[in-house]
Design a protein around this motif. Sequence first.
Motif, PDB file in Angstrom:
ATOM      1  N   ARG A  17      16.048  -5.223  -0.574  1.00 34.26           N
ATOM      2  CA  ARG A  17      14.838  -4.533  -1.043  1.00 34.26           C
ATOM      3  C   ARG A  17      13.626  -4.970  -0.246  1.00 34.26           C
ATOM      4  NH1 ARG A  17      14.674  -2.039  -5.868  1.00 34.26           N
ATOM      5  NH2 ARG A  17      12.574  -2.726  -6.368  1.00 34.26           N
ATOM      6  N   GLN A  68       8.819 -13.166  -1.247  1.00 35.32           N
ATOM      7  CA  GLN A  68       9.498 -14.467  -1.318  1.00 35.32           C
ATOM      8  C   GLN A  68       9.267 -15.120  -2.686  1.00 35.32           C
ATOM      9  OE1 GLN A  68       8.310 -17.066   1.894  1.00 35.32           O
ATOM     10  NE2 GLN A  68       9.422 -18.789   1.007  1.00 35.32           N
ATOM     11  N   PRO A  87       0.814  -1.231   0.000  1.00 40.69           N
ATOM     12  CA  PRO A  87       0.000   0.000   0.000  1.00 40.69           C
ATOM     13  C   PRO A  87       0.838   1.268   0.000  1.00 40.69           C
ATOM     14  CG  PRO A  87      -0.455  -1.359   1.947  1.00 40.69           C
ATOM     15  CD  PRO A  87       0.637  -2.031   1.194  1.00 40.69           C
ATOM     16  N   LEU A  94       2.261 -10.179   2.594  1.00 44.35           N
ATOM     17  CA  LEU A  94       3.094  -9.314   1.760  1.00 44.35           C
ATOM     18  C   LEU A  94       4.521  -9.849   1.695  1.00 44.35           C
ATOM     19  CD1 LEU A  94       1.834  -5.762   2.767  1.00 44.35           C
ATOM     20  CD2 LEU A  94       1.144  -7.207   0.868  1.00 44.35           C
ATOM     21  N   TYR A 144      -1.671   5.257  -5.661  1.00 43.14           N
ATOM     22  CA  TYR A 144      -1.471   4.284  -4.594  1.00 43.14           C
ATOM     23  C   TYR A 144      -2.600   3.259  -4.672  1.00 43.14           C
ATOM     24  CZ  TYR A 144       2.152   7.142  -2.485  1.00 43.14           C
ATOM     25  OH  TYR A 144       3.304   7.812  -2.260  1.00 43.14           O
ATOM     26  N   PHE A 191       8.419 -13.756  -5.557  1.00 43.91           N
ATOM     27  CA  PHE A 191       9.021 -13.036  -6.684  1.00 43.91           C
ATOM     28  C   PHE A 191      10.526 -12.838  -6.492  1.00 43.91           C
ATOM     29  CE2 PHE A 191       4.551 -11.943  -7.217  1.00 43.91           C
ATOM     30  CZ  PHE A 191       4.406 -12.156  -8.573  1.00 43.91           C
ATOM     31  N   LYS A 192      11.073 -13.505  -5.482  1.00 44.66           N
ATOM     32  CA  LYS A 192      12.526 -13.474  -5.236  1.00 44.66           C
ATOM     33  C   LYS A 192      13.072 -12.052  -5.163  1.00 44.66           C
ATOM     34  CE  LYS A 192      13.301 -18.078  -6.841  1.00 44.66           C
ATOM     35  NZ  LYS A 192      13.271 -18.895  -8.005  1.00 44.66           N
ATOM     36  N   VAL A 193      12.400 -11.219  -4.397  1.00 45.20           N
ATOM     37  CA  VAL A 193      12.898  -9.868  -4.141  1.00 45.20           C
ATOM     38  C   VAL A 193      14.111  -9.996  -3.230  1.00 45.20           C
ATOM     39  CG1 VAL A 193      12.301  -7.642  -3.134  1.00 45.20           C
ATOM     40  CG2 VAL A 193      10.559  -8.952  -4.336  1.00 45.20           C
ATOM     41  N   TYR A 225      -2.058   3.775   4.345  1.00 48.91           N
ATOM     42  CA  TYR A 225      -2.209   2.364   4.666  1.00 48.91           C
ATOM     43  C   TYR A 225      -2.391   2.098   6.146  1.00 48.91           C
ATOM     44  CZ  TYR A 225       2.807   2.555   5.645  1.00 48.91           C
ATOM     45  OH  TYR A 225       4.028   2.873   6.115  1.00 48.91           O
ATOM     46  N   ARG A 263       1.344   8.252   3.284  1.00 49.73           N
ATOM     47  CA  ARG A 263       1.099   8.189   1.840  1.00 49.73           C
ATOM     48  C   ARG A 263       0.495   6.831   1.517  1.00 49.73           C
ATOM     49  NH1 ARG A 263       5.787   5.955   2.688  1.00 49.73           N
ATOM     50  NH2 ARG A 263       6.868   4.738   1.112  1.00 49.73           N
ATOM     51  N   GLY A 264      -0.449   6.829   0.609  1.00 51.67           N
ATOM     52  CA  GLY A 264      -1.148   5.586   0.337  1.00 51.67           C
ATOM     53  C   GLY A 264      -2.099   5.233   1.451  1.00 51.67           C
ATOM     54  N   LYS A 288      11.497  -2.166   1.390  1.00 49.47           N
ATOM     55  CA  LYS A 288      10.274  -1.848   0.641  1.00 49.47           C
ATOM     56  C   LYS A 288       9.059  -2.611   1.151  1.00 49.47           C
ATOM     57  CE  LYS A 288      12.311   0.477  -2.841  1.00 49.47           C
ATOM     58  NZ  LYS A 288      11.924   1.599  -3.637  1.00 49.47           N
ATOM     59  N   VAL A 289       9.276  -3.755   1.760  1.00 47.40           N
ATOM     60  CA  VAL A 289       8.137  -4.568   2.176  1.00 47.40           C
ATOM     61  C   VAL A 289       8.011  -4.613   3.694  1.00 47.40           C
ATOM     62  CG1 VAL A 289       7.037  -6.834   2.005  1.00 47.40           C
ATOM     63  CG2 VAL A 289       8.424  -5.982   0.118  1.00 47.40           C
ATOM     64  N   GLN A 316       5.257 -12.936   1.766  1.00 48.25           N
ATOM     65  CA  GLN A 316       5.199 -14.072   0.833  1.00 48.25           C
ATOM     66  C   GLN A 316       5.336 -13.602  -0.611  1.00 48.25           C
ATOM     67  OE1 GLN A 316       1.646 -16.360   1.585  1.00 48.25           O
ATOM     68  NE2 GLN A 316       2.696 -17.655   3.060  1.00 48.25           N
ATOM     69  N   VAL A 317       4.734 -12.443  -0.901  1.00 45.40           N
ATOM     70  CA  VAL A 317       4.880 -11.882  -2.253  1.00 45.40           C
ATOM     71  C   VAL A 317       6.358 -11.687  -2.561  1.00 45.40           C
ATOM     72  CG1 VAL A 317       4.467  -9.867  -3.697  1.00 45.40           C
ATOM     73  CG2 VAL A 317       2.632 -10.753  -2.256  1.00 45.40           C
ATOM     74  N   PRO A 340       8.400  -0.534   5.931  1.00 51.12           N
ATOM     75  CA  PRO A 340       7.252   0.387   5.869  1.00 51.12           C
ATOM     76  C   PRO A 340       6.105  -0.020   6.782  1.00 51.12           C
ATOM     77  CG  PRO A 340       8.066  -0.021   3.669  1.00 51.12           C
ATOM     78  CD  PRO A 340       8.822  -0.949   4.574  1.00 51.12           C
ATOM     79  N   GLN A 341       5.990  -1.309   7.062  1.00 49.64           N
ATOM     80  CA  GLN A 341       4.923  -1.737   7.965  1.00 49.64           C
ATOM     81  C   GLN A 341       5.193  -1.281   9.391  1.00 49.64           C
ATOM     82  OE1 GLN A 341       3.428  -5.723   7.350  1.00 49.64           O
ATOM     83  NE2 GLN A 341       4.785  -6.000   5.619  1.00 49.64           N
TER      84      GLN A 341
END
Lengths: 259, 295
Positions: B192, B184, A88, B179, A124, B186-188, B280, B277-278, B196-197, B181-182, B200-201
């Motif tokens: 990163r 994982q 998000p 998130l 977003y 996509f092998k980020v 969330y 922003r966003g 990025k994942v 898992q995403v 931010p949480q």
Amino acid sequence: MVNLKIAIERKSYAKNMPDVLGPLAFNVSQGEFVSLVGPSGTGKSTLLNMIAGLEPIQDGSIRFNDQLLAGSPPCKLSYIFQQPRLMPWLIVADNLRLVMPDSAPFEIEKMLDKVGLKGKSDCYPKQLSGGMQRRVSIARAFLTRPDVLLLDEPFISLDAPNAHRLRSLLVELWLEHKTTVVFVTHDLNEAIQLSDRIIFLSSSPGTVLLDKEVDLPRPRADEDIHFQNWKKHLLSQNPGLLEGQADGIEYESFSGGFI
Amino acid sequence: MRHSHSRTFQGRDLEKLKTESETESNQTSKVKVMSLSLLRWLIPLGVILLGWQCTALFLASDNVPSVVQVFSSLQSHLVNGDMLYHLMVTLYRVALSFCIAMFFGVMIGIVMGAFPRLNEAGDSLLVIALNVPALVTIILCYVWFGLVEAAAITAVAINKIPTVIVMVREGARVVDRDLLQVAQVFKVSPFRCFFKVYLPQLYPFIMASARSGLSLIWKVVLVVELLGRSDGVGFQLGTFFHFFDIASILAYTLAFAAIILVIEGLLMRPLDRYIARGNYNDSGAGDNGRYKGGL
């Protein structure tokens, strides 16, 4: 260029919990489009998670090109989850860039255009509708040009024209990259329209009820007479198929075949 | 034909005029809202200052200086004294110990939130650390490391770290596995994925601890300065205390409170907006979200 060999003995989430998956084995050859159809709660998502390396395999094995899966899959794999699962705090373009860090801006724009989200790259996710978020997640999965693509009911909650367009896009991508596809769906029409083979799963714990090749010429339209006949024939030969029950398979639980 | 043309033209002009006047009225209403909120801000302040001035005049005591006396003291300290120097020294100490405390607090908080066993092992230690009085850590640091700058900074940081850990740990416990898992699948890359994942949480939690941290830290810094430094606001306050110079004490307090207000406005609020922003996080900082609509 990846084939899958799946041979699961059983799967449960905890020792004292009932099994989600029973003995289950099938192969997906390279570039094949296989659909998994079955009632909800048969462990279809669990199976996809196991293929993606997100869920440990207890008894049994999954092989990618004869290579035993341990940890993360040894190839480029994309997964379209049931929920969009976007970050998000990242704009749409950055959500795509997250999985392909070195993709050029025009590639991202092109992919967004393909899923009908032109000009939304600076939004977003919260600013988009549920269907649009879903399309972003589909764009994200396509962008990486995967060898294996797993889809978990990707087209539910989309309006008919967009669902139709994304199905064609999926077929296009699949033909272009010879992607091996495992597609989970409730929708038999969708499965017949898209797949080379449909694997019907029983109700929980999931086992293979029927492994059926779809020998209809492409492109297939669901209003087509051959399509309808094929479907009718399938359902008349295998009553109870969509409910996860079929004749000739014995159930231990007494509820099976009852009523 | 011509007639209709001119009519549409007129119509368009009218519309234009209408929108223009609308934007104008919008602007005036915006100004009105701004001045209203400023008024809402100023009235309580004015009431307090007025009450203070009246009380001081009524009591006519050296220990209760009037507003005017405090402000003239503030002016003389600013112009003739070395108030700015002492303010900067204190601000430097606040900034340094704040950064150190946030860094270690966030790191330990993440580790404790991510590994339940470590969390269990460290929990009692954390409770003790939370409840050790600031004065004790300050005295011990001075005794063990000497009356040096490093001891002062360490003492302040040690006081703050446990509260940061507690807040960040709560955030790390409720991290969205879906998130991750995403990332994982996509092998980020781990780097990163973290920035990025994962991180931010935690931003809302880190922000909350930064907010509470700033107010705590500058109070502790003053005590540290009072006990073992020969510069900074705390040291100055100690000196004025010896001379019973209440006006100067209040002047210094006002000055530093003003600095904290500026930091809040220039640093914390924009950070809040960035984090929201966003939009969330649905609680707290989200109120300032750009996309929430309204004001």
